[in-house]
Scaffold this active site. Structure first.
Site, PDB file in Angstrom:
ATOM      1  CG  HIS A 189    -111.737 -49.871  12.561  1.00 12.02           C
ATOM      2  ND1 HIS A 189    -110.918 -50.251  13.650  1.00 12.02           N
ATOM      3  CD2 HIS A 189    -111.041 -48.925  11.981  1.00 12.02           C
ATOM      4  CE1 HIS A 189    -110.126 -49.458  13.675  1.00 12.02           C
ATOM      5  NE2 HIS A 189    -109.862 -48.780  12.487  1.00 12.02           N
ATOM      6  CD  GLU A 239    -108.005 -48.286   8.984  1.00 11.54           C
ATOM      7  OE1 GLU A 239    -107.921 -47.065   8.907  1.00 11.54           O
ATOM      8  OE2 GLU A 239    -108.644 -48.689   9.778  1.00 11.54           O
TER       9      GLU A 239
HETATM   10  P1  PGA Z   1    -105.014 -43.907  13.455  1.00 10.24           P
HETATM   11  O1  PGA Z   1    -106.469 -44.746  13.057  1.00 10.24           O
HETATM   12  O2  PGA Z   1    -104.982 -42.756  12.505  1.00 10.24           O
HETATM   13  O3  PGA Z   1    -105.434 -43.169  14.726  1.00 10.24           O
HETATM   14  O4  PGA Z   1    -103.865 -44.637  13.308  1.00 10.24           O
HETATM   15  C1  PGA Z   1    -107.022 -45.058  11.914  1.00 10.24           C
HETATM   16  C2  PGA Z   1    -107.873 -46.103  12.094  1.00 10.24           C
HETATM   17  O5  PGA Z   1    -108.142 -46.854  12.851  1.00 10.24           O
HETATM   18  O6  PGA Z   1    -109.127 -45.887  11.210  1.00 10.24           O
END
Ligand code: PGA
Length: 222
Positions: A97, A146
């Site tokens: 992440h 992401e």
């Molecule tokens: P968010 O986070 O939905 O709060 O933008 C997604 C993530 O970091 O996995």
């Protein structure tokens, strides 16, 4: 919808055991038991055991995942959560992440080692990539695109761009990859991402914390 849809809830560093159990009690009965939907909850490690037990007792169609795992195998590694130990509870783990890359200095090398550990102990990696240039180890089958600008900001990427990145990731790393989108996904916008041909689901952070909002997110897949 006939393609398989993945919804991964990343609670990050939130929820005590009591709060986690309250969430499972509210959400569990509202998850449809359908083959094409896979809903995975990734709570803090301390909550995992109780969350898993509550899911089993309620016979809810939910899976549990970890948010990270150790690059090391079991042994003298203080504070680490080894894949072998986690595999007693989870079948999935988020790996790489961007918060861990940024806040804890995780490198591609460490992330590759984590993917290897996951593979060794039968845990499916959900590898977070920040764009098409992020390194994807060969063993990975499930990727979450992401973009950093979209995480926790309320400003998601456009579904069209997310789809294009998913396509580029598949071209680069293999067409058998399944690509999820993550970053400010809510019950309002989830459908627009699921409608994209190259996206197989979503990774939800903030909006997964509220049980009622998460139920709406899941219902949007119907
Ligand atoms: P968010 O986070 O939905 O709060 O933008 C997604 C993530 O970091 O996995």
């Amino acid at each position: 919808m006939d393609k398989k849809i993945w919804i991964v809830a990343n609670w990050k560093s939130n929820k005590t055991i009591a709060q986690a159990l309250d969430w499972v009690e509210q959400v569990g009965p509202n998850i449809p038991k359908v083959d094409h939907l896979e809903v995975i909850i990734c709570p803090p490690v301390v909550d995992l055991d109780e969350v898993k037990k509550a899911i089993i007792v309620g016979n809810f169609p939910l899976e549990v995942g970890a948010q990270d795992l150790s690059a090391f195998d079991v042994g003298a590694h203080t504070g680490e959560e080894a894949a072998k130990i986690l595999s007693q509870l989870v079948g999935f783990s988020i790996i790489g992440h961007s918060e861990r890359r940024q806040e804890l200095g995780e490198t591609d090398q460490m992330i590759s080692e984590k993917v290897d550990q996951a593979l060794k102990y039968g845990i499916t990696s959900i590898l977070c990539v920040q764009g098409v240039e992020t390194f994807i180890p060969e063993a990975v089958r499930l990727v979450a695109y992401e973009p950093i600008f979209a995480i926790g900001t309320g400003h998601p990427d456009t579904p069209e761009n997310a789809n294009q990145v998913a396509q580029q990731i598949k071209t680069k790393a293999g067409s058998e990859l399944e690509v999820l989108y993550g970053g400010s996904v809510t019950s309002e916008n989830i459908k627009s991402f699921l409608d994209q041909p190259d996206l197989s689901g979503v990774l939800v952070g903030g909006a997964s914390l509220d049980p009622q909002e998460f139920i709406k997110i899941v219902k949007a897949t119907a």
